[in-house]
Motif scaffolding. Structure first.
Motif, mmCIF file in Angstrom:
data_model
loop_
_atom_site.group_PDB
_atom_site.id
_atom_site.type_symbol
_atom_site.label_atom_id
_atom_site.label_comp_id
_atom_site.label_asym_id
_atom_site.label_seq_id
_atom_site.Cartn_x
_atom_site.Cartn_y
_atom_site.Cartn_z
ATOM 1 N N MET A 159 0.675 -1.065 0.516
ATOM 2 C CA MET A 159 0.321 -0.231 -0.066
ATOM 3 C C MET A 159 0.617 1.784 0.102
ATOM 4 O O MET A 159 0.013 2.332 -0.156
ATOM 5 C CB MET A 159 -1.018 -0.255 1.192
ATOM 6 C CG MET A 159 -1.698 -1.253 1.312
ATOM 7 S SD MET A 159 -3.128 -1.010 -0.223
ATOM 8 C CE MET A 159 -4.109 0.344 -0.206
ATOM 9 N N ARG A 176 4.239 -4.252 -6.547
ATOM 10 C CA ARG A 176 3.247 -4.735 -5.628
ATOM 11 C C ARG A 176 3.051 -5.944 -6.278
ATOM 12 O O ARG A 176 2.632 -6.894 -5.803
ATOM 13 C CB ARG A 176 2.579 -3.955 -6.685
ATOM 14 C CG ARG A 176 1.616 -2.389 -5.987
ATOM 15 C CD ARG A 176 0.440 -1.982 -6.143
ATOM 16 N NE ARG A 176 0.540 -0.549 -5.223
ATOM 17 C CZ ARG A 176 -0.347 0.176 -4.882
ATOM 18 N NH1 ARG A 176 -1.190 -0.156 -6.085
ATOM 19 N NH2 ARG A 176 -0.863 1.379 -4.148
ATOM 20 N N ASN A 231 -0.253 -4.777 3.820
ATOM 21 C CA ASN A 231 0.051 -4.033 5.248
ATOM 22 C C ASN A 231 0.831 -4.256 5.420
ATOM 23 O O ASN A 231 2.020 -4.232 6.919
ATOM 24 C CB ASN A 231 -0.639 -3.318 6.870
ATOM 25 C CG ASN A 231 -2.308 -2.621 5.809
ATOM 26 O OD1 ASN A 231 -2.330 -1.989 5.151
ATOM 27 N ND2 ASN A 231 -2.648 -3.289 6.382
#
Length: 412
Positions: A159, A176, A231
């Motif tokens: 994130m 990512r 996270n």
């Protein structure tokens, strides 16, 4: 997550010290600033922690099995004291005490490694923020920030913004892709571990609510890991993926070597053990002898899988002993063959219709003049001059006049 991790800040110093020691070792091989040196340091930290937690893992296995065995008794207590919750709790605690079972033992490995997990998260968060922590000084901090695993920095998260990742020397796409692959692998390993436990290492003869709960957790845990994983820094994902793979391998070993009684894994294990005894004529290995010893000590309380194993030994002319060994026994072979012959000679049970009509069919095959239980023969001489039809019209008192419908042979 940062708030929770700060609660375990007291353990960040030993965690950072262990990582630095492993980094010194791997840095001499792969280079100080490489992702291999820092990544393998985290993997080695996991292996060290899990080795220390093996005794707790053994307690977890025993507790889980005891809980599975106690489920029928626990259900009976709940039904008996349905309206008295206090008495229900007292009886449950009494049952746990008598059997030496601790329901919290199944959570001990997770609870024990949680401080190390949050401490590592705290260390990696400090590295991402450019702050020294524990024994990681400024040179080590600069080295850790340069370390990349397949293009993703150790402290990067799924994130994170593009500006944050650019400061760490990485692109948004690389981070990512790497984090997404690791999250999928982490969730898949968790699902496979739980599924392996439910399909192979559960007593299939006992259907309890505990099994339903485990099935639900099999699908819930991977979803939780996937949601939380976005996270986690890459270093924490490496930590959690490693511990999942370790758990999966450790559980696979336990299922293959010490399966739950009555489970599919026990059937497969005893099948392999019977083949080994057939090939060598003896039980090889202390673990296998202990298995045979436990089966012998159960006596008539053996389950169907264990009885099949003992019968298989008897067909080989072998008898299991109390010390876990096997010896030649002609008696065991004769009993096995006699029992099989007795089972083969046992007549097939007839249905009710077959039992009712069987006598009539058998009567046709008997010799003329013979009597059966379903046939009544009148040996008295009949009066002359009276036909059978006339005698049939003579009704007794209380009976309906006229021709009578013949009764079923079973009602005579």
């Amino acid at each position: 997550m940062d708030t929770i991790a700060s609660l375990f800040s007291f353990i960040t110093w030993p965690v950072s010290w262990v990582i630095v020691q492993f980094h010194t070792l791997y840095g001499a091989i792969f280079g100080d600033d490489t992702g291999w040196a820092w990544g393998l340091s985290i993997v080695s930290l996991v292996v060290l922690i899990r080795i220390c937690l093996i005794p707790l893992f053994v307690k977890q296995i025993k507790s889980t099995r005891n809980m599975q065995v106690l489920q029928p008794k626990m259900k009976a207590i709940q039904e008996r004291y349905k309206s008295d919750k206090q008495r229900q709790s007292e009886e449950m605690m009494k049952l746990y005490k008598e059997t030496g079972t601790n329901p919290l033992s199944s959570c001990l490995p997770i609870l024990a490694q949680s401080p190390f997990f949050f401490a590592l998260y705290h260390v990696l968060s400090a590295i991402a923020s450019g702050k020294t922590i524990g024994v990681i000084d400024q040179p080590l901090l600069d080295s850790a920030r340069k370390a990349h695993i397949f293009g993703a920095p150790l402290a990067a998260k799924f994130m994170d913004s593009e500006a944050t990742l650019h400061a760490l020397g990485a692109s948004l796409t690389d981070v990512r892709v790497v984090t997404a692959v690791m999250i999928v692998m982490m969730s898949a390993s968790q699902f496979f571990t739980q599924r392996q436990l439910m399909t192979k290492n559960v007593d299939l003869t006992v259907k309890t609510p505990y099994m339903q709960q485990q099935k639900m957790l099999m699908y819930i845990f991977p979803v939780i890991f996937a949601v939380m994983g976005i996270n986690f820094p890459v270093g924490v994902l490496v930590y959690w993926l490693t511990t999942n793979v370790w758990t999966m391998g450790q559980q696979m070993y336990v299922i293959n070597q010490n399966p739950t009684p009555g489970s599919k894994a026990q059937d497969q294990y005893l099948g392999r053990l019977l083949k080994s005894v057939t090939a060598h004529g003896e039980v090889r290995g202390r673990t296998k002898r202990n298995t045979v010893k436990r089966i012998v000590s159960k006596g008539p309380d053996r389950n169907d899988i264990e009885r099949k194993f003992i019968t298989g030994l008897a067909k080989l002319g072998l008898a299991a002993q109390e010390d876990g060994t096997v010896i030649k026994s002609d008696t065991a072979l004769a009993e096995a063959e006699g029992g099989a012959a007795g089972r083969r000679q046992q007549p097939k049970r007839q249905t009710k219709a077959q039992r009712q009509t069987g006598g009539t069919k058998d009567a046709g095959s008997t010799e003329p003049g013979s009597k059966t239980s379903l046939q009544k023969q009148d040996d008295r001489p009949k009066p002359e001059g009276k036909s059978a039809s006339g005698s049939s019209r003579q009704a007794k008192s209380g009976q309906r006049k006229g021709p009578q419908r013949p009764k079923h042979p079973s009602k005579k």
